[in-house]
Scaffold this motif. Structure first.
Motif, short mmCIF file in Angstrom:
data_model
loop_
_atom_site.label_atom_id
_atom_site.label_comp_id
_atom_site.label_asym_id
_atom_site.label_seq_id
_atom_site.Cartn_x
_atom_site.Cartn_y
_atom_site.Cartn_z
N HIS A 70 46.66 62.98 11.53
CA HIS A 70 47.29 61.70 11.14
C HIS A 70 47.23 60.74 12.32
O HIS A 70 47.15 61.16 13.49
CB HIS A 70 48.75 61.93 10.70
N SER A 100 52.31 55.02 1.28
CA SER A 100 52.57 53.61 1.57
C SER A 100 51.33 52.75 1.31
O SER A 100 51.43 51.54 1.18
CB SER A 100 53.08 53.43 3.01
N THR A 125 49.71 52.56 7.66
CA THR A 125 49.03 52.66 8.95
C THR A 125 47.56 52.22 8.84
O THR A 125 47.07 51.48 9.69
CB THR A 125 49.12 54.08 9.52
#
Ligand code: 13P
Ligand code: SF4
Length: 322
Positions: free
Chosen positions: A32, A137, A223
Protein backbone atom coordinates in the motif's frame (compact mmCIF):
# COMPACT_ATOMS: atom_id res chain seq x y z
CA UNK A 1 14.60 -24.71 6.51
CA UNK A 2 17.28 -22.29 5.33
CA UNK A 3 18.85 -20.39 8.17
CA UNK A 4 20.37 -17.09 7.14
CA UNK A 5 21.83 -14.91 9.86
CA UNK A 6 21.46 -11.24 9.06
CA UNK A 7 21.74 -8.23 11.27
CA UNK A 8 19.66 -5.05 11.29
CA UNK A 9 22.10 -3.09 9.20
CA UNK A 10 22.48 -5.19 6.11
CA UNK A 11 19.26 -4.31 4.35
CA UNK A 12 20.80 -4.90 0.95
CA UNK A 13 21.24 -8.56 1.82
CA UNK A 14 17.65 -8.76 3.00
CA UNK A 15 16.50 -7.18 -0.23
CA UNK A 16 18.49 -9.57 -2.42
CA UNK A 17 17.27 -12.56 -0.36
CA UNK A 18 13.69 -11.32 -0.76
CA UNK A 19 14.21 -11.19 -4.54
CA UNK A 20 15.68 -14.73 -4.56
CA UNK A 21 12.89 -16.17 -2.39
CA UNK A 22 10.18 -14.47 -4.44
CA UNK A 23 11.49 -16.11 -7.58
CA UNK A 24 11.99 -19.52 -5.97
CA UNK A 25 8.52 -19.55 -4.38
CA UNK A 26 6.61 -17.75 -7.15
CA UNK A 27 5.64 -15.02 -4.68
CA UNK A 28 4.70 -11.38 -5.16
CA UNK A 29 4.73 -8.44 -2.79
CA UNK A 30 1.76 -6.06 -2.83
CA UNK A 31 2.38 -2.79 -1.01
CA UNK A 32 0.00 0.00 0.00
CA UNK A 33 1.03 3.62 -0.57
CA UNK A 34 1.35 4.12 3.20
CA UNK A 35 4.30 1.72 3.44
CA UNK A 36 7.82 3.12 3.75
CA UNK A 37 9.50 4.14 0.50
CA UNK A 38 11.98 1.25 0.67
CA UNK A 39 9.13 -1.28 0.92
CA UNK A 40 7.22 0.37 -1.93
CA UNK A 41 10.39 0.10 -4.00
CA UNK A 42 10.80 -3.67 -3.53
CA UNK A 43 7.10 -4.39 -4.13
CA UNK A 44 5.88 -5.96 -7.37
CA UNK A 45 2.85 -3.74 -7.22
CA UNK A 46 2.08 -0.59 -5.20
CA UNK A 47 -1.36 0.93 -5.04
CA UNK A 48 -4.39 2.11 -3.11
CA UNK A 49 -6.91 -0.27 -1.53
CA UNK A 50 -8.94 -0.67 -4.72
CA UNK A 51 -5.96 -1.31 -7.00
CA UNK A 52 -4.47 -3.77 -4.50
CA UNK A 53 -7.74 -5.73 -4.33
CA UNK A 54 -7.86 -5.82 -8.12
CA UNK A 55 -4.25 -7.00 -8.27
CA UNK A 56 -4.85 -9.67 -5.59
CA UNK A 57 -7.52 -11.28 -7.75
CA UNK A 58 -5.61 -11.08 -11.03
CA UNK A 59 -2.14 -12.56 -10.72
CA UNK A 60 -0.69 -16.04 -11.02
CA UNK A 61 1.57 -16.07 -7.97
CA UNK A 62 1.36 -18.92 -5.44
CA UNK A 63 2.14 -16.62 -2.53
CA UNK A 64 1.10 -13.02 -1.86
CA UNK A 65 3.09 -11.13 0.77
CA UNK A 66 0.92 -8.20 1.77
CA UNK A 67 2.80 -5.10 2.87
CA UNK A 68 -0.17 -3.30 4.34
CA UNK A 69 -2.65 -3.87 7.14
CA UNK A 70 -4.69 -6.89 8.10
CA UNK A 71 -8.02 -5.98 6.44
CA UNK A 72 -6.15 -5.55 3.14
CA UNK A 73 -4.44 -8.95 3.45
CA UNK A 74 -7.79 -10.53 4.40
CA UNK A 75 -9.38 -8.96 1.31
CA UNK A 76 -6.57 -10.46 -0.80
CA UNK A 77 -7.19 -13.90 0.75
CA UNK A 78 -10.95 -13.61 0.20
CA UNK A 79 -10.35 -12.81 -3.46
CA UNK A 80 -7.64 -15.44 -3.90
CA UNK A 81 -8.55 -18.32 -1.58
CA UNK A 82 -6.24 -20.73 -3.43
CA UNK A 83 -3.16 -18.62 -2.71
CA UNK A 84 -1.12 -18.43 0.44
CA UNK A 85 -1.50 -14.85 1.73
CA UNK A 86 1.11 -13.71 4.24
CA UNK A 87 1.06 -10.61 6.45
CA UNK A 88 4.53 -9.86 7.87
CA UNK A 89 3.09 -8.62 11.18
CA UNK A 90 -0.32 -9.78 12.40
CA UNK A 91 -0.53 -6.75 14.72
CA UNK A 92 -0.85 -4.50 11.66
CA UNK A 93 -4.51 -3.69 12.31
CA UNK A 94 -6.56 -0.55 11.62
CA UNK A 95 -8.17 1.79 14.15
CA UNK A 96 -10.98 2.50 11.68
CA UNK A 97 -11.78 -1.19 11.11
CA UNK A 98 -11.70 -1.73 14.88
CA UNK A 99 -14.16 1.13 15.42
CA UNK A 100 -16.90 -1.12 14.00
CA UNK A 101 -17.53 -4.29 16.01
CA UNK A 102 -19.90 -6.89 14.55
CA UNK A 103 -22.25 -7.07 17.58
CA UNK A 104 -22.71 -3.28 17.57
CA UNK A 105 -23.07 -3.15 13.81
CA UNK A 106 -25.81 -5.82 13.86
CA UNK A 107 -27.74 -3.62 16.31
CA UNK A 108 -27.19 -0.58 14.00
CA UNK A 109 -28.60 -2.56 11.06
CA UNK A 110 -31.62 -3.58 13.15
CA UNK A 111 -32.17 0.06 14.15
CA UNK A 112 -31.99 1.15 10.47
CA UNK A 113 -33.98 -1.56 8.65
CA UNK A 114 -34.53 -1.84 4.91
CA UNK A 115 -31.27 -0.20 3.87
CA UNK A 116 -28.57 -1.40 1.50
CA UNK A 117 -25.43 -1.96 3.54
CA UNK A 118 -22.33 -0.44 1.98
CA UNK A 119 -19.10 -0.82 3.88
CA UNK A 120 -15.74 0.72 3.25
CA UNK A 121 -13.08 -1.96 2.66
CA UNK A 122 -11.43 -0.82 5.93
CA UNK A 123 -13.44 -3.33 7.99
CA UNK A 124 -12.77 -6.67 9.57
CA UNK A 125 -14.08 -9.74 7.72
CA UNK A 126 -17.07 -10.21 10.08
CA UNK A 127 -18.39 -6.81 8.94
CA UNK A 128 -17.93 -7.66 5.25
CA UNK A 129 -20.07 -10.75 5.87
CA UNK A 130 -22.92 -8.42 6.92
CA UNK A 131 -22.53 -6.13 3.87
CA UNK A 132 -24.26 -5.88 0.50
CA UNK A 133 -21.49 -4.00 -1.27
CA UNK A 134 -17.95 -3.09 -0.26
CA UNK A 135 -16.33 0.12 -1.52
CA UNK A 136 -13.04 1.94 -1.21
CA UNK A 137 -12.31 5.66 -1.09
CA UNK A 138 -11.65 5.46 -4.85
CA UNK A 139 -15.15 4.32 -5.76
CA UNK A 140 -17.51 5.07 -2.80
CA UNK A 141 -19.31 7.96 -4.53
CA UNK A 142 -19.68 6.13 -7.86
CA UNK A 143 -20.90 2.91 -6.21
CA UNK A 144 -23.59 4.81 -4.31
CA UNK A 145 -24.57 6.74 -7.44
CA UNK A 146 -24.90 3.46 -9.36
CA UNK A 147 -27.83 2.51 -7.08
CA UNK A 148 -31.41 3.73 -7.68
CA UNK A 149 -31.98 7.16 -6.11
CA UNK A 150 -34.76 5.84 -3.89
CA UNK A 151 -32.48 3.23 -2.29
CA UNK A 152 -31.73 3.96 1.36
CA UNK A 153 -28.23 3.16 2.51
CA UNK A 154 -26.17 2.32 5.57
CA UNK A 155 -22.55 3.42 5.25
CA UNK A 156 -19.82 2.20 7.63
CA UNK A 157 -17.41 2.56 9.30
CA UNK A 158 -15.87 5.98 8.51
CA UNK A 159 -18.02 8.97 9.52
CA UNK A 160 -15.88 11.42 7.52
CA UNK A 161 -15.93 9.47 4.27
CA UNK A 162 -19.63 8.80 5.01
CA UNK A 163 -20.30 12.50 5.45
CA UNK A 164 -18.34 13.22 2.27
CA UNK A 165 -20.44 10.77 0.21
CA UNK A 166 -23.68 12.14 1.71
CA UNK A 167 -22.67 15.63 0.55
CA UNK A 168 -21.57 14.41 -2.87
CA UNK A 169 -24.56 12.18 -3.63
CA UNK A 170 -27.39 13.76 -1.61
CA UNK A 171 -28.61 10.23 -0.84
CA UNK A 172 -30.40 9.05 2.30
CA UNK A 173 -27.49 7.45 4.17
CA UNK A 174 -27.28 6.34 7.79
CA UNK A 175 -23.61 6.75 8.66
CA UNK A 176 -21.77 4.67 11.27
CA UNK A 177 -19.79 6.78 13.74
CA UNK A 178 -16.25 5.40 13.22
CA UNK A 179 -13.03 7.13 12.28
CA UNK A 180 -9.34 6.75 11.52
CA UNK A 181 -7.02 8.11 14.20
CA UNK A 182 -4.49 9.26 11.57
CA UNK A 183 -6.85 11.29 9.39
CA UNK A 184 -8.76 12.84 12.31
CA UNK A 185 -5.48 14.07 13.77
CA UNK A 186 -4.63 16.67 11.11
CA UNK A 187 -4.71 20.20 12.51
CA UNK A 188 -6.81 22.76 10.60
CA UNK A 189 -4.90 25.62 12.25
CA UNK A 190 -1.49 24.18 11.36
CA UNK A 191 -2.57 23.54 7.76
CA UNK A 192 -3.87 27.12 7.46
CA UNK A 193 -0.59 28.43 8.86
CA UNK A 194 1.36 26.35 6.33
CA UNK A 195 -0.85 27.71 3.57
CA UNK A 196 -0.09 31.25 4.74
CA UNK A 197 3.65 30.49 4.58
CA UNK A 198 3.26 28.71 1.21
CA UNK A 199 0.42 30.54 -0.53
CA UNK A 200 1.12 28.83 -3.85
CA UNK A 201 0.75 25.31 -2.36
CA UNK A 202 -2.46 23.42 -3.11
CA UNK A 203 -4.10 21.59 -0.19
CA UNK A 204 -4.91 17.99 -1.12
CA UNK A 205 -6.94 15.90 1.30
CA UNK A 206 -8.07 12.29 1.82
CA UNK A 207 -11.85 11.99 2.41
CA UNK A 208 -11.23 10.35 5.81
CA UNK A 209 -10.24 13.82 7.09
CA UNK A 210 -12.72 15.86 9.13
CA UNK A 211 -15.09 18.36 7.43
CA UNK A 212 -13.19 21.58 8.35
CA UNK A 213 -10.05 20.15 6.72
CA UNK A 214 -12.02 18.95 3.69
CA UNK A 215 -13.58 22.41 3.39
CA UNK A 216 -10.23 24.10 2.78
CA UNK A 217 -9.09 21.48 0.26
CA UNK A 218 -8.26 22.28 -3.35
CA UNK A 219 -8.72 18.61 -4.10
CA UNK A 220 -10.18 15.63 -2.20
CA UNK A 221 -9.51 12.03 -3.18
CA UNK A 222 -8.25 8.56 -2.38
CA UNK A 223 -4.50 8.03 -2.21
CA UNK A 224 -4.31 7.15 -5.91
CA UNK A 225 -6.51 10.13 -6.83
CA UNK A 226 -4.24 12.46 -4.83
CA UNK A 227 -1.20 11.00 -6.59
CA UNK A 228 -2.86 11.39 -9.98
CA UNK A 229 -3.81 14.98 -9.14
CA UNK A 230 -0.19 15.93 -8.40
CA UNK A 231 0.86 14.31 -11.69
CA UNK A 232 -1.68 16.19 -13.82
CA UNK A 233 -1.82 19.50 -12.01
CA UNK A 234 0.61 22.28 -12.86
CA UNK A 235 1.25 23.63 -9.32
CA UNK A 236 4.74 23.35 -7.90
CA UNK A 237 3.84 22.48 -4.31
CA UNK A 238 1.23 20.69 -2.26
CA UNK A 239 0.18 20.38 1.37
CA UNK A 240 -0.68 16.69 1.66
CA UNK A 241 -3.34 15.70 4.24
CA UNK A 242 -3.07 11.94 4.30
CA UNK A 243 -0.52 9.42 5.56
CA UNK A 244 2.83 10.74 4.26
CA UNK A 245 3.90 7.38 2.73
CA UNK A 246 2.15 8.50 -0.49
CA UNK A 247 4.66 11.35 -0.86
CA UNK A 248 7.26 8.75 -1.92
CA UNK A 249 5.28 8.06 -5.11
CA UNK A 250 4.56 11.76 -5.66
CA UNK A 251 8.29 12.54 -5.48
CA UNK A 252 9.10 9.68 -7.83
CA UNK A 253 6.60 10.97 -10.37
CA UNK A 254 7.58 14.66 -10.04
CA UNK A 255 10.84 15.07 -8.12
CA UNK A 256 11.01 18.83 -8.67
CA UNK A 257 7.72 19.64 -7.01
CA UNK A 258 7.51 20.06 -3.24
CA UNK A 259 5.20 18.06 -0.98
CA UNK A 260 4.58 19.28 2.55
CA UNK A 261 3.04 16.73 4.94
CA UNK A 262 0.02 18.24 6.78
CA UNK A 263 0.89 18.48 10.48
CA UNK A 264 -1.00 16.62 13.21
CA UNK A 265 -2.64 18.44 16.17
CA UNK A 266 0.07 17.16 18.48
CA UNK A 267 3.29 18.38 16.89
CA UNK A 268 5.40 16.30 19.31
CA UNK A 269 4.17 12.95 17.99
CA UNK A 270 4.56 11.28 14.61
CA UNK A 271 0.83 10.59 14.62
CA UNK A 272 0.16 11.51 11.01
CA UNK A 273 1.97 8.25 10.24
CA UNK A 274 -0.16 5.11 10.46
CA UNK A 275 1.57 3.15 13.20
CA UNK A 276 -0.10 -0.05 11.95
CA UNK A 277 1.20 0.37 8.41
CA UNK A 278 4.65 1.18 9.73
CA UNK A 279 4.82 -2.14 11.66
CA UNK A 280 5.81 -3.77 8.37
CA UNK A 281 9.56 -3.73 7.78
CA UNK A 282 11.96 -5.15 5.19
CA UNK A 283 13.24 -7.59 7.84
CA UNK A 284 9.73 -8.87 8.60
CA UNK A 285 8.98 -9.25 4.88
CA UNK A 286 12.12 -11.33 4.50
CA UNK A 287 11.28 -13.55 7.48
CA UNK A 288 7.70 -14.07 6.44
CA UNK A 289 8.71 -15.02 2.93
CA UNK A 290 11.38 -17.38 4.32
CA UNK A 291 9.09 -19.06 6.87
CA UNK A 292 5.81 -18.64 4.96
CA UNK A 293 4.10 -17.24 8.04
CA UNK A 294 2.19 -15.49 9.55
CA UNK A 295 -0.49 -16.66 7.15
CA UNK A 296 -4.00 -15.23 6.75
CA UNK A 297 -6.50 -18.05 7.33
CA UNK A 298 -10.26 -17.53 7.02
CA UNK A 299 -13.00 -20.09 7.61
CA UNK A 300 -14.28 -21.26 4.21
CA UNK A 301 -17.98 -20.36 4.78
CA UNK A 302 -17.06 -16.95 6.18
CA UNK A 303 -14.77 -16.37 3.21
CA UNK A 304 -17.54 -17.19 0.73
CA UNK A 305 -19.96 -14.80 2.47
CA UNK A 306 -17.40 -11.99 2.65
CA UNK A 307 -16.53 -12.51 -1.01
CA UNK A 308 -19.97 -11.57 -2.33
CA UNK A 309 -19.97 -7.84 -1.41
CA UNK A 310 -16.34 -7.47 -2.53
CA UNK A 311 -17.12 -9.12 -5.87
CA UNK A 312 -20.10 -6.78 -6.25
CA UNK A 313 -17.78 -3.82 -5.76
CA UNK A 314 -15.39 -5.19 -8.35
CA UNK A 315 -18.17 -5.83 -10.88
CA UNK A 316 -19.57 -2.30 -10.45
CA UNK A 317 -16.06 -0.79 -10.59
CA UNK A 318 -15.29 -2.72 -13.76
CA UNK A 319 -18.56 -1.61 -15.36
CA UNK A 320 -17.77 2.00 -14.48
CA UNK A 321 -14.19 1.66 -15.73
CA UNK A 322 -12.67 2.43 -12.32
P1 13P B 1 -7.03 4.28 0.05
O1 13P B 1 -8.39 3.69 -0.24
O2 13P B 1 -6.91 5.65 -0.48
O3 13P B 1 -5.96 3.35 -0.33
O4 13P B 1 -6.93 4.49 1.64
C1 13P B 1 -6.83 3.41 2.50
C2 13P B 1 -6.69 3.81 3.89
O5 13P B 1 -6.45 3.02 4.75
C3 13P B 1 -6.89 5.21 4.20
O6 13P B 1 -6.59 5.44 5.52
FE1 SF4 C 1 -6.59 2.27 9.11
FE2 SF4 C 1 -6.21 4.88 9.31
FE3 SF4 C 1 -4.11 3.27 9.09
FE4 SF4 C 1 -5.74 3.68 6.98
S1 SF4 C 1 -4.43 5.17 8.00
S2 SF4 C 1 -4.94 1.73 7.69
S3 SF4 C 1 -7.72 3.85 8.03
S4 SF4 C 1 -5.58 3.32 10.80
Amino acid sequence: MEIIEMNENNKIEYISEIARLKKKKNAIILAHYYQTGEIQDIADFTGDSLALSQKASSNDADIIVFAGVRFMAETAKILSPGKKVLLPDMDAGCSLADSCKAEDFIKFIEDNPGRTIITYVNTNTDIKVLSDIVCTSSNAVQIIESLPESEKIIFAPDRNLGNYVVNKTGRDIAVWNGSCHVHEEFSLEAILKLKEENPEAKIIVHPECVLPVRMIADFIGSTSALLQFTKNDNSKSYIVATEPGIIHQMKKANPFKSYIPAPPKDSTCGCSECSFMKLITIEKIYMCLRDEKPEILIDHDVLLKARKPIKRMMEISEKLGL
